[in-house]
Design a protein around this motif. Structure first.
Motif, PDB file in Angstrom:
ATOM      1  N   PRO A   1       5.723   2.552  -1.467  1.00  9.79           N
ATOM      2  CA  PRO A   1       6.079   2.322  -2.880  1.00  9.79           C
ATOM      3  C   PRO A   1       6.789   0.991  -3.073  1.00  9.79           C
ATOM      4  N   ASP A   2       6.669   0.448  -4.276  1.00 11.21           N
ATOM      5  CA  ASP A   2       7.293  -0.837  -4.583  1.00 11.21           C
ATOM      6  C   ASP A   2       8.809  -0.803  -4.425  1.00 11.21           C
ATOM      7  N   GLY A   3       9.405   0.388  -4.537  1.00 10.74           N
ATOM      8  CA  GLY A   3      10.858   0.490  -4.428  1.00 10.74           C
ATOM      9  C   GLY A   3      11.403   0.355  -3.024  1.00 10.74           C
TER      10      GLY A   3
ATOM     11  N   ASP B   1      -2.483  -4.513  -1.107  1.00 12.53           N
ATOM     12  CA  ASP B   1      -1.665  -3.307  -1.163  1.00 12.53           C
ATOM     13  C   ASP B   1      -0.672  -3.265  -0.004  1.00 12.53           C
ATOM     14  N   ARG B   2       0.512  -2.751  -0.293  1.00 11.76           N
ATOM     15  CA  ARG B   2       1.567  -2.575   0.709  1.00 11.76           C
ATOM     16  C   ARG B   2       1.381  -1.198   1.344  1.00 11.76           C
TER      17      ARG B   2
ATOM     18  N   ALA C   1      11.846   6.214  -1.830  1.00 10.02           N
ATOM     19  CA  ALA C   1      11.821   5.167  -2.853  1.00 10.02           C
ATOM     20  C   ALA C   1      12.509   5.635  -4.131  1.00 10.02           C
TER      21      ALA C   1
ATOM     22  N   ASP D   1       7.627   8.429  -0.979  1.00  8.36           N
ATOM     23  CA  ASP D   1       7.903   8.433  -2.419  1.00  8.36           C
ATOM     24  C   ASP D   1       9.315   8.951  -2.706  1.00  8.36           C
TER      25      ASP D   1
ATOM     26  N   VAL E   1       0.476  -5.331   4.942  1.00  5.44           N
ATOM     27  CA  VAL E   1      -0.309  -5.584   3.730  1.00  5.44           C
ATOM     28  C   VAL E   1      -1.788  -5.550   4.076  1.00  5.44           C
TER      29      VAL E   1
ATOM     30  N   ARG F   1       0.674   4.647   1.508  1.00  4.60           N
ATOM     31  CA  ARG F   1       1.047   3.627   0.532  1.00  4.60           C
ATOM     32  C   ARG F   1       2.571   3.502   0.493  1.00  4.60           C
TER      33      ARG F   1
ATOM     34  N   TYR G   1      -7.541   1.949  -1.145  1.00  3.31           N
ATOM     35  CA  TYR G   1      -6.715   0.748  -1.003  1.00  3.31           C
ATOM     36  C   TYR G   1      -7.523  -0.495  -1.343  1.00  3.31           C
TER      37      TYR G   1
ATOM     38  N   SER H   1      11.428  -1.992   0.485  1.00  5.10           N
ATOM     39  CA  SER H   1      11.023  -3.209   1.181  1.00  5.10           C
ATOM     40  C   SER H   1      10.349  -2.807   2.492  1.00  5.10           C
TER      41      SER H   1
END
Length: 349
Positions: free
Chosen positions: A146-148, A83-84, A308, A305, A68, A144, A79, A150
């Motif tokens: 993605p939120d999808g 941000d992850r 994810a 991406d 992070v 980056r 960024y 972990s």
């Protein structure tokens, strides 16, 4: 300047040990990342044991980094704090050669890419890797996450994932293509997942039948043992693309015989010893023997991406930092399914 807690190899072949390192003060476009997880790649082991040549010690390995952002330089635009993000195998390049401008920084022709560890920046600063609590990287070499995904299952994608994604993409694995993945390990298990997600008909090839159930679960349509000589007879002339992930010398002629005319055998494993082949294995069928090395920043982001979007990361075993040396021995013994990931928080204990 940031003081980071780390695990480092003090000398060649010595066990890694707890230590601290200095991270540079942020420059204009730098990002400070608090690392959450770092994957263990076999390249880390080859490097600290000097199996690929002389290394610079003390050495902090690790180029599968997920964490992070905790601070940014004044000119950073990509960024923000919170941000992850991830960092892979390189953290700089010349930025102006033909390859860098084409998004192929891994093939930089003006000084080469700057590796995440065991290397030097162009100003002489020594690079130290991700077995540490923090790292400072120019924003242009940060990915980056993605939120999808972990962070733990994303970490191995920064090397293993892009290493296998790049050849599958370059040689057009997809619907209507028959693809074989040789070796079901840290790279190969992701190769099965990615080739399947791209829509190819996937065959897993491993030495024995031991990993058949896993391979089918991961998305393989077929599974064969390369230790069975009949496999090469049954599968002769079958594949459009074979990606070999193994780091041992293999019978290239035997694997080339499995290709259709105009098929490609792409190697991402790098054995220490030389390989041989008969050129008739290539000319009879206009076949291609090729290699591939990770991917550029743009393609690595595309890979993250893609994973994810399709809902998968690496299959991992999370370990504490004080088990790194044990994990190294287990990787060499192929005793992991399929990637060790270090919980960096355990460095603080």
């Amino acid at each position: 300047m940031t003081i980071a807690i780390a695990y480092a190899a003090p000398s060649a072949k010595a066990p890694l040990e707890h230590t601290t390192i200095e991270r540079r003060a942020l420059r204009e476009r730098d990002v400070l990342i608090e690392i959450a997880y770092a994957g263990i790649c076999h390249s880390d082991i080859h490097t600290v044991r000097e199996e690929w040549g002389q290394a610079a010690f003390p050495l902090v390995p690790g180029h599968e980094i997920a964490g992070v952002v905790t601070e940014v330089g004044p000119d950073v635009t990509k960024y923000a704090v919170g941000d992850r993000v991830g960092v892979g195998c390189f953290i700089d390049s010349c930025r102006k050669c033909e390859q860098c401008l084409a998004g192929l920084e891994q093939f930089c022709t003006d000084g080469g890419m700057t590796s995440t560890y065991n290397d030097k920046y162009r100003d002489g600063e020594v690079t130290q890797g991700g077995y540490s609590t923090h790292i400072v990287v120019d924003e242009n070499y940060v990915l980056r996450i993605p939120d999808g995904l972990s962070l733990d299952v994303a970490a191995p994608l920064l090397c293993a994932g892009i290493t296998i994604y790049s050849p599958l993409t370059h040689w057009n694995a997809g619907p209507g293509k028959k693809v074989a993945i040789v070796g079901v390990g840290g790279l190969g298990h992701l190769g099965i997942k990615i080739a399947h997600a791209k829509g190819a008909e996937v065959t897993a090839l491993s030495q024995s039948m031991r990993k058949k159930e896993d391979s089918l679960r991961l998305g393989a349509d077929h599974y064969y043992a390369t230790g069975d000589p009949e496999t090469f007879t049954k599968l002769a002339g079958t594949f459009d693309l074979i990606v070999s992930t193994v780091s041992a010398v293999v019978d290239l002629d035997a694997y080339l015989s499995l290709l259709k005319p105009d098929g490609v055998l792409a190697n991402v494993g790098a054995p220490e010893d030389s390989s041989t082949l008969h050129l008739f294995s290539l000319v009879m069928g206009r076949k291609t023997l090729a290699g591939s090395l990770i991917g550029g920043i743009k393609e690595t982001q595309e890979m993250l991406d893609f994973c994810a979007e399709h809902g998968f990361g690496a299959d991992i075993e999370v370990i504490r930092a004080d088990r790194i040396n044990e994990a190294y021995d287990r990787v060499v013994a192929s005793d992991v399914r399929y990637r060790f990931v270090i919980d960096i928080a355990s460095l603080r204990d």
